[in-house]
Design a protein around this motif. Structure first.
Motif, PDB file in Angstrom:
ATOM      1  N   GLN A 179       0.856  -1.175   0.000  1.00  0.00           N
ATOM      2  CA  GLN A 179       0.000   0.000   0.000  1.00  0.00           C
ATOM      3  C   GLN A 179       0.900   1.235   0.000  1.00  0.00           C
ATOM      4  O   GLN A 179       2.117   1.137   0.096  1.00  0.00           O
ATOM      5  N   ARG A 180       0.292   2.413  -0.079  1.00  0.00           N
ATOM      6  CA  ARG A 180       1.097   3.632  -0.194  1.00  0.00           C
ATOM      7  C   ARG A 180       1.610   4.094   1.176  1.00  0.00           C
ATOM      8  O   ARG A 180       1.265   5.167   1.675  1.00  0.00           O
ATOM      9  N   VAL A 181       2.452   3.266   1.772  1.00  0.00           N
ATOM     10  CA  VAL A 181       3.088   3.607   3.045  1.00  0.00           C
ATOM     11  C   VAL A 181       4.071   4.750   2.815  1.00  0.00           C
ATOM     12  O   VAL A 181       4.800   4.770   1.818  1.00  0.00           O
ATOM     13  N   HIS A 182       4.109   5.678   3.751  1.00  0.00           N
ATOM     14  CA  HIS A 182       4.995   6.833   3.566  1.00  0.00           C
ATOM     15  C   HIS A 182       5.560   7.321   4.898  1.00  0.00           C
ATOM     16  O   HIS A 182       5.030   7.046   5.971  1.00  0.00           O
ATOM     17  N   HIS A 183       6.647   8.003   4.818  1.00  0.00           N
ATOM     18  CA  HIS A 183       7.295   8.755   5.891  1.00  0.00           C
ATOM     19  C   HIS A 183       7.853   7.928   7.045  1.00  0.00           C
ATOM     20  O   HIS A 183       9.058   7.893   7.241  1.00  0.00           O
TER      21      HIS A 183
END
Length: 451
Positions: A179-183
Motif C-alpha cells: 500500500q502507499r506507506v509513507h514517511h
C-alpha cells in the motif's frame, strides 16, 4: 460588396459575442464553483501530476534526493571520543534503495539492499511506479537479529508512498505490504507496526467545505508483526470530527505551490507509539495511543486506537515540523524545519514542555556550521544526554552535546552530478547500542568489517 462587409462584421461580432458569453460562463463556473468546475479542476491537477512525473524527474540530480554539497568533506569529519555516544549508526541514502550500518569511524559494517522493482507486483497500490533511480528507503527499523523494515518513497509520484518491506540480514524478502506507506513507522513492544498510508480521495467531508476533493488523505495503519493489516484509521476525517477541528479552519500553504496547497491538507509525517513508560510521564497520553505529526496545520495529535478518536492536539510556533519524540522528563523533542529566523539556517531542534510551551533546550546552526533542511529530518536523544540530528537535505548526521558542541559528524560520502558537486540526502540517522543486537548478528558485523 457592402453586403459582404456587413456579413463579415456580423460574423466577427457574433464570434466576439460567443467568446464573451463563454468567458462570462467560465468565470461564473470558476468563481461560484458550479458544474463542470470540479471536472476541469480535477483534470487540471491530474494533468500537472502526470506531467511532472513523466518529465520533471528524468534527471535524479535535479530532484530533492540530491543537493549541492557545501564542501568536499566526506564520511566522519568529527569524532570526540569520550564525549560522543559510542555505538553504530543506521541510515539510508537518497541515491539507492539501501540501508547502511556504520561504526563511529564511518566504516560500513553491514548494508541491506532491495530495489523496488524487485518487490513490485500487480497487488501494489502503485500501477506505474517511477524508476528505481527516484526510489529510496525513506525510513528503516533494525531488529536485533538483523532483520530490517524499510519504507519506500517514490520521488516525483503523487502520492509518493510506495510501500513497506521486511527483509532479513542477507536482504532476502520476508514480507511486503505494497500500500502507499509513507514517511515513518514505529514498532510496539509486542511487535505490532504502526505506519502511515496516503491516497487520493474524491469524496466530500461533511461540514468541511475547505477540505474539498480531490485531496491526499492519510490513514494511520496498524500491522501485525507479519505485515498483515489489522486496523486503519482515516486521520483527516478523525481530525474533523474532533473538538480540535478548528485547527483546520485556516491551513498554511507550506510549499507555496498550487498542487500542494489544494490537496495535501495534513501531510502526516511521523508516528510514535505511546508505551507504558511514555504514559507515566505524560498525563494527557495513554498507553497504546499513537502520536502523529501533521505538517500542514503544524499540529501534533494523539489517536486513541480503541475509540478511533483524536483525543489531544497541540500547535506551536514551529514550521514544517518532523519527528516529535516523547522524553522521560515529560517534554517533547521536536525537529523544526523552518521555524528558526536567526543566523545559521532556518532549522532547529528544541525540547519543550507541552503543558507550558517553555523551551528548555534548543540547537540551531551557526554561520560556519549552518543547519537547514527545508523538508525531511529527524533527531533522537541519546543515552548520554547528547542529541543525534539528521540534516537530510544536506546529507549530514551529527551529534551535539547539551551545550551545542558537535562531537560527531558524518557527511554522505557519495557524490554525483556535474563535476561530482552533488550529494544524496541521508534519512533517519539512528544510533544503536551494539549490545542491543543479537550476538550472532554482531559477529557477522565484525567479520564483514574485517575485525
Amino acid at each position: 460588396m457592402s453586403n459582404r462587409i456587413g456579413d463579415v462584421v456580423f460574423r466577427i461580432l457574433g464570434m466576439v459575442g460567443v467568446a464573451f458569453l463563454a468567458f462570462c460562463a467560465g468565470s461564473f463556473v470558476i468563481l461560484d464553483k458550479q458544474f463542470p468546475y470540479e471536472v476541469f479542476r480535477n483534470a487540471y491537477f491530474a494533468g500537472i501530476a502526470l506531467f511532472n512525473k513523466k518529465t520533471g524527474y528524468l534527471d535524479p540530480f535535479k530532484t530533492d534526493l540530491w543537493a549541492k554539497a557545501r564542501d568536499d568533506a566526506r564520511g566522519v569529519t568529527a569524532y570526540e571520543r569520550g564525549a560522543a555516544q559510542e555505538g553504530y549508526t543506521l541510515y539510508s541514502s537518497g541515491h539507492t534503495q539501501k540501508a547502511f550500518l556504520i561504526d563511529m569511524q564511518g566504516k560500513v559494517l553491514h548494508e541491506w539492499s532491495m530495489p523496488y522493482s524487485q518487490v513490485w507486483d500487480e497487488s501494489s497500490a502503485i500501477s506505474d511506479p517511477v524508476d528505481d533511480r527516484n526510489t529510496y528507503f525513506r525510513r528503516t527499523w533494525l531488529y536485533p537479529n538483523g532483520d530490517l523494515l524499510a519504507i519506500y518513497d517514490g520521488v516525483g509520484d503523487t502520492p509518493h508512498g510506495y510501500g513497506l518491506i521486511k527483509i532479513d540480514r542477507n536482504s532476502k524478502l520476508i514480507w511486503k505490504y505494497l500500500q502507499r506507506v509513507h514517511h515513518d513507522l514505529d514498532v510496539a513492544p509486542d511487535g505490532r507496526i504502526f505506519t502511515l498510508t496516503h491516497e487520493i480521495k474524491q469524496h466530500e467531508i461533511e461540514n468541511a467545505p475547505n477540505l474539498s476533493p480531490p485531496r491526499i488523505d492519510d490513514d494511520l495503519v496498524e500491522l501485525s508483526p507479519d505485515g498483515e493489516e489489522l486496523r486503519r484509521i482515516p486521520l483527516l476525517e478523525t481530525f474533523v470530527n474532533s473538538q480540535y477541528r478548528g485547527m483546520l479552519a485556516v491551513l498554511p500553504c507550506y510549499w507555496m505551490d498550487t498542487m500542494e496547497c489544494n490537496s495535501d491538507f495534513l501531510h502526516s509525517n511521523d508516528v510514535e507509539y505511546v508505551t507504558a513508560e511514555n504514559a507515566q510521564h505524560f498525563d494527557f497520553a495513554k498507553e497504546g495511543e499513537v502520536l502523529v505529526s501533521t505538517r500542514e496545520p503544524g499540529v501534533l495529535i494523539l489517536i486513541d486506537l480503541d475509540t478511533r478518536k483524536l483525543r489531544w492536539a497541540i500547535r506551536g510556533h514551529w514550521i514544517g515540523q518532523h519527528d516529535p519524540d516523547l522524553l522521560p522528563n515529560g517534554h517533547i523533542l521536536l525537529y523544526d524545519n523552518n521555524g528558526h529566523f536567526g543566523p545559521g539556517g532556518r532549522s532547529q531542534v528544541f525540547e519543550f514542555d507541552p503543558k507550558t510551551y517553555e523551551v528548555s533546550w534548543r540547537y540551531s546552526g551557526t554561520p560556519d556550521k549552518p543547519f537547514h533542511s527545508i523538508i525531511r529530518g529527524g533527531q533522537e536523544r541519546l543515552a548520554n544526554g547528547n542529541t543525534l540530528i539528521t540534516e537530510d537535505q544536506r546529507g549530514r548526521i551529527f551529534e551535539v552535546t547539551p551545550d551545542g558542541r558537535i562531537v560527531w559528524e558524518f557527511i554522505n560520502p557519495v557524490r554525483g552530478g556535474d563535476q561530482n558537486a552533488y550529494l544524496p540526502i541521508v534519512s533517519w540517522g539512528h544510533r544503536l547500542d551494539p549490545a542491543s543486537l543479537d550476538e550472532d548478528f554482531r559477529h557477522t558485523l565484525k567479520t564483514s568489517a574485517g575485525e
